[in-house]
Structures are given as structure tokens and as C-alpha cells.
Design a protein around this motif. Structure first.
Motif, mmCIF file in Angstrom:
data_model
loop_
_atom_site.group_PDB
_atom_site.id
_atom_site.type_symbol
_atom_site.label_atom_id
_atom_site.label_comp_id
_atom_site.label_asym_id
_atom_site.label_seq_id
_atom_site.Cartn_x
_atom_site.Cartn_y
_atom_site.Cartn_z
ATOM 1 N N ASP A 143 1.635 7.551 43.624
ATOM 2 C CA ASP A 143 2.054 8.179 42.135
ATOM 3 C C ASP A 143 1.120 8.265 40.873
ATOM 4 O O ASP A 143 0.751 9.034 40.304
ATOM 5 C CB ASP A 143 3.226 7.246 41.810
ATOM 6 C CG ASP A 143 4.521 7.999 42.509
ATOM 7 O OD1 ASP A 143 5.114 8.796 43.046
ATOM 8 O OD2 ASP A 143 5.310 7.017 42.371
ATOM 9 N N GLU A 144 0.164 7.319 40.874
ATOM 10 C CA GLU A 144 -1.039 6.903 40.343
ATOM 11 C C GLU A 144 -2.184 7.878 40.449
ATOM 12 O O GLU A 144 -2.760 8.471 39.571
ATOM 13 C CB GLU A 144 -1.720 5.067 40.560
ATOM 14 C CG GLU A 144 -2.131 5.273 39.092
ATOM 15 C CD GLU A 144 -3.210 3.595 38.999
ATOM 16 O OE1 GLU A 144 -3.758 3.273 38.357
ATOM 17 O OE2 GLU A 144 -1.734 3.252 38.906
ATOM 18 N N LEU A 145 -2.297 8.135 41.800
ATOM 19 C CA LEU A 145 -3.537 8.815 42.292
ATOM 20 C C LEU A 145 -3.264 10.504 41.925
ATOM 21 O O LEU A 145 -3.726 11.753 41.371
ATOM 22 C CB LEU A 145 -3.656 8.487 43.608
ATOM 23 C CG LEU A 145 -4.222 7.805 43.992
ATOM 24 C CD1 LEU A 145 -4.517 7.593 45.238
ATOM 25 C CD2 LEU A 145 -5.586 7.325 42.615
ATOM 26 N N GLY A 146 -1.543 10.649 42.091
ATOM 27 C CA GLY A 146 -1.317 11.954 41.497
ATOM 28 C C GLY A 146 -1.653 12.323 40.124
ATOM 29 O O GLY A 146 -2.311 13.247 39.419
ATOM 30 N N SER A 147 -1.247 11.157 39.591
ATOM 31 C CA SER A 147 -1.558 12.148 37.958
ATOM 32 C C SER A 147 -3.130 11.640 36.833
ATOM 33 O O SER A 147 -3.099 12.679 36.560
ATOM 34 C CB SER A 147 -0.746 10.890 37.018
ATOM 35 O OG SER A 147 -1.344 9.156 37.224
ATOM 36 N N ARG A 148 -3.696 11.102 38.494
ATOM 37 C CA ARG A 148 -5.132 11.237 37.700
ATOM 38 C C ARG A 148 -6.272 12.298 38.359
ATOM 39 O O ARG A 148 -6.998 12.814 38.397
ATOM 40 C CB ARG A 148 -5.548 10.197 38.695
ATOM 41 C CG ARG A 148 -5.366 8.731 37.464
ATOM 42 C CD ARG A 148 -6.245 7.641 38.751
ATOM 43 N NE ARG A 148 -5.945 6.131 38.739
ATOM 44 C CZ ARG A 148 -6.834 5.117 39.459
ATOM 45 N NH1 ARG A 148 -7.484 5.485 40.350
ATOM 46 N NH2 ARG A 148 -6.413 3.852 39.537
ATOM 47 N N TYR A 149 -5.239 13.087 39.628
ATOM 48 C CA TYR A 149 -5.734 14.438 40.157
ATOM 49 C C TYR A 149 -4.371 15.270 40.463
ATOM 50 O O TYR A 149 -4.240 15.228 41.678
ATOM 51 C CB TYR A 149 -6.644 13.679 42.223
ATOM 52 C CG TYR A 149 -7.382 12.590 41.579
ATOM 53 C CD1 TYR A 149 -8.120 12.453 41.338
ATOM 54 C CD2 TYR A 149 -7.072 10.562 41.785
ATOM 55 C CE1 TYR A 149 -9.366 11.567 40.848
ATOM 56 C CE2 TYR A 149 -8.155 10.567 41.574
ATOM 57 C CZ TYR A 149 -8.649 10.057 41.356
ATOM 58 O OH TYR A 149 -10.501 8.617 41.377
ATOM 59 N N PRO A 150 -4.683 15.951 39.072
ATOM 60 C CA PRO A 150 -3.749 16.371 39.318
ATOM 61 C C PRO A 150 -3.442 17.958 40.395
ATOM 62 O O PRO A 150 -3.043 19.048 40.188
ATOM 63 C CB PRO A 150 -3.407 17.014 37.916
ATOM 64 C CG PRO A 150 -4.651 16.847 37.436
ATOM 65 C CD PRO A 150 -5.021 15.702 38.334
ATOM 66 N N ALA A 151 -5.244 17.875 40.617
ATOM 67 C CA ALA A 151 -5.280 19.285 41.881
ATOM 68 C C ALA A 151 -4.977 19.464 43.147
ATOM 69 O O ALA A 151 -5.719 19.969 43.975
ATOM 70 C CB ALA A 151 -6.954 20.188 40.935
ATOM 71 N N THR A 152 -4.711 17.911 43.285
ATOM 72 C CA THR A 152 -4.375 17.978 44.720
ATOM 73 C C THR A 152 -3.148 17.361 44.948
ATOM 74 O O THR A 152 -2.790 16.792 43.913
ATOM 75 C CB THR A 152 -5.019 16.071 44.843
ATOM 76 O OG1 THR A 152 -6.117 16.620 44.998
ATOM 77 C CG2 THR A 152 -4.868 15.673 46.441
ATOM 78 N N LYS A 153 -2.584 17.869 45.692
ATOM 79 C CA LYS A 153 -1.276 18.018 45.887
ATOM 80 C C LYS A 153 -0.359 16.660 46.869
ATOM 81 O O LYS A 153 -1.293 16.615 47.808
ATOM 82 C CB LYS A 153 -0.464 19.535 46.964
ATOM 83 C CG LYS A 153 1.095 19.058 46.954
ATOM 84 C CD LYS A 153 1.640 21.125 47.117
ATOM 85 C CE LYS A 153 2.346 20.828 47.601
ATOM 86 N NZ LYS A 153 2.983 22.521 47.433
ATOM 87 N N PHE A 154 -0.119 16.707 45.904
ATOM 88 C CA PHE A 154 0.743 15.140 46.548
ATOM 89 C C PHE A 154 2.080 15.419 46.817
ATOM 90 O O PHE A 154 3.283 15.645 45.990
ATOM 91 C CB PHE A 154 0.383 13.879 45.836
ATOM 92 C CG PHE A 154 -0.671 12.829 46.062
ATOM 93 C CD1 PHE A 154 -1.011 12.022 46.855
ATOM 94 C CD2 PHE A 154 -1.714 13.518 45.228
ATOM 95 C CE1 PHE A 154 -2.437 12.018 46.379
ATOM 96 C CE2 PHE A 154 -2.906 13.370 44.866
ATOM 97 C CZ PHE A 154 -3.393 11.925 45.841
ATOM 98 N N VAL A 155 2.625 15.248 48.540
ATOM 99 C CA VAL A 155 3.837 15.110 48.846
ATOM 100 C C VAL A 155 4.161 13.846 49.679
ATOM 101 O O VAL A 155 3.423 13.236 50.009
ATOM 102 C CB VAL A 155 4.587 16.486 49.761
ATOM 103 C CG1 VAL A 155 4.021 17.239 48.721
ATOM 104 C CG2 VAL A 155 3.486 16.528 51.187
ATOM 105 N N LYS A 156 5.938 13.690 49.999
ATOM 106 C CA LYS A 156 6.384 12.366 50.576
ATOM 107 C C LYS A 156 7.253 13.034 51.261
ATOM 108 O O LYS A 156 8.179 14.163 51.249
ATOM 109 C CB LYS A 156 6.402 11.313 50.013
ATOM 110 C CG LYS A 156 7.833 11.667 48.666
ATOM 111 C CD LYS A 156 7.908 10.525 48.052
ATOM 112 C CE LYS A 156 9.615 10.604 47.046
ATOM 113 N NZ LYS A 156 9.859 9.657 46.357
ATOM 114 N N ILE A 157 7.554 12.974 52.334
ATOM 115 C CA ILE A 157 8.364 12.956 53.714
ATOM 116 C C ILE A 157 9.514 11.830 54.607
ATOM 117 O O ILE A 157 8.374 11.036 54.738
ATOM 118 C CB ILE A 157 8.093 14.468 54.237
ATOM 119 C CG1 ILE A 157 9.523 15.050 55.529
ATOM 120 C CG2 ILE A 157 6.722 13.965 55.058
ATOM 121 C CD1 ILE A 157 9.407 16.355 56.284
#
Length: 256
Positions: A143-157
């Protein structure tokens, strides 16, 4: 015979002599100022507005493209160069996909959200299950990395939605995709070192490839290296801070 003096209002809303006397005596409130309509201001003619940097800054990407054949700019090299610079800035900003969060997906979403999306962007997939403490810890870091690096896509499944019968002992697992192919697999928290922190996860992800992208730079080597250098610096700073915090917790103060 009584002497009557008549006062009248010859114009609606105008003050009478009697009203003026009463106002002087304080028996009536002050008269409202006379209404004055605002001065007429002609609408600004866009074609006559001066073409300067501020004028270009208000233009959209499409409007700047339309100005390519503007004859006024042919005679002003500085403004034409500034138009091109501003257009380039808008195009670069449009390339940056602002993800910013960890998006939940289902098995039916995987091809679209991961395989196809990774044709342009790095995609980090977290296989997890609810109620598993290790998964919660890693997802907090993502979650923290997603906000720091918004041009990388993070998903969970959910792990078994992605891979049937995937063993819980392997959770959490990170899969890294780019150009439609899997580029990395990280199984369990032990992959991220002695402590799982956003910084240790970022360091592992960028160990061999520039997976993380903050969207502030371009796609050139220097921009990618700047992001990776930042990841390494943040990891070192986190390790130093944790070490200092441990010393403060363990040491207290020495009375000797």
C-alpha cells in the motif's frame, strides 16, 4: 385656516424633504446608496490576447497541437520552442498512469489487469489470503509503495483464485510481470530479509530491474537509475533508523 405644506415623492424611491429631516433627527435609517450598474467591460478577444508563456500554459495538449501551423509563431522562435516544450511536458504527464493503490482483482480479471497491462507498465501481483498475518504485513508495505510509485501497477488476488490448490505455506507470494511475461517470483516473507518493510520490499523488487516508477522522470536510463538509487538510499536510511530505535529501546540510559 391651517397652513399645510405638502411634500411628495416625484420619483419612486426618491427622498422627500420630510424624510431628510427625520434622518437628521435619527428617526430614519440612512438612505441606501443609489444603484449604479457595473461599468461595461467588453469580452476579451482570444485572438487579440498576447501570446506569451502564460498564454501557452493555459492551453490543452490538443490546442497546442493545433497551433503548430500558427503563422504568428513562425516569426517568433522563442514562442515556438516554448510551445514545443509545453506540449512535451503535457504528453509526458499523460503517459504517467496514476495507480497509487493496491487493486483487488479476480481470476477472470487476470489477463486484462496483469498480462495485457504489463505490455506498457510493470505489474506487481500479490497472492494472498485473508486472515494470514504475513499477508497483511506485506499488503501494508505494498500500500505504501503504491502511493510512492504510482506509475507501477499493484494488484492483489486470492491465491487459489489465481492458482488452484496453491499451498498456504507459500503465502504471501509476489509475481512481477512486464511485457506480458513473468519477470520475478518471490515466495514468503523470508524473501524480503530479516524484517519486511516497504524499503526492503522495494529493494528486492528493484534488485535487477527498475520495477518501481514514481512517474516523475522519463523512460531513459538516467531516470530509471535515479529511482533505483532512491530505493537503495531509503533502504539504508530505514536500516539505520531501525538500528537507532533498537538501541534506544534496549539501552535506556546508563547511570554510571
Amino acid at each position: 385656516m391651517a397652513d399645510y405644506h405638502f411634500v411628495y415623492k416625484d420619483i419612486e424611491g426618491a427622498s422627500t424633504q420630510w424624510d431628510d429631516i427625520q434622518r437628521k433627527l435619527g428617526n430614519l435609517p440612512e438612505k441606501a446608496p443609489a444603484f449604479k450598474p457595473p461599468a461595461y467591460t467588453p469580452a476579451e478577444d482570444e485572438s487579440s490576447a498576447p501570446k506569451d508563456q502564460a498564454w501557452f500554459d493555459k492551453k490543452t495538449e490538443e490546442e497546442l497541437e493545433d497551433l503548430e501551423d500558427d503563422k504568428d509563431l513562425d516569426d517568433d522562435r522563442f514562442l515556438e520552442e516554448y510551445r514545443k516544450k509545453r506540449l512535451s511536458e503535457l504528453r509526458e504527464a499523460a503517459k504517467v498512469k496514476r495507480y497509487g493503490t493496491v487493486t483487488p482483482i479476480s481470476g477472470s480479471d487476470f489477463v486484462r489487469e496483469v498480462t495485457q497491462a504489463s505490455a506498457e507498465d510493470w505489474v506487481v501481483v500479490c497472492l494472498y489470503k485473508d486472515g494470514v498475518a504475513e499477508c497483511s504485513l506485506l499488503l501494508g508495505c505494498l500500500d505504501e509503495l503504491g502511493s510512492r510509485y504510482p506509475a507501477t501497477k499493484f494488484v492483489k488476488i486470492i491465491s487459489t483464485d489465481c492458482i488452484p490448490n496453491y499451498p498456504d505455506c507459500n503465502l504471501p507470494t509476489l509475481l512481477v510481470y512486464h511485457h506480458g511475461a513473468i519477470k520475478g517470483t518471490h515466495v514468503g516473507l523470508k524473501s524480503f530479509g530479516r524484517r519486511c518493510t516497504p524499503e526492503s520490499v522495494a529493494l528486492l523488487l528493484c534488485q535487477s530491474e527498475p520495477v518501481l516508477n514514481d512517474g516523475k522522470g522519463g523512460d531513459d536510463d538516467s531516470s530509471r537509475e535515479a529511482v533505483m538509487a532512491g530505493v537503495r538510499r531509503q533502504f539504508i536510511e530505514r536500516v539505520v533508523k531501525d538500528h537507532e530505535d533498537n538501541d534506544n529501546d534496549d539501552g535506556g540510559y546508563n547511570s554510571d
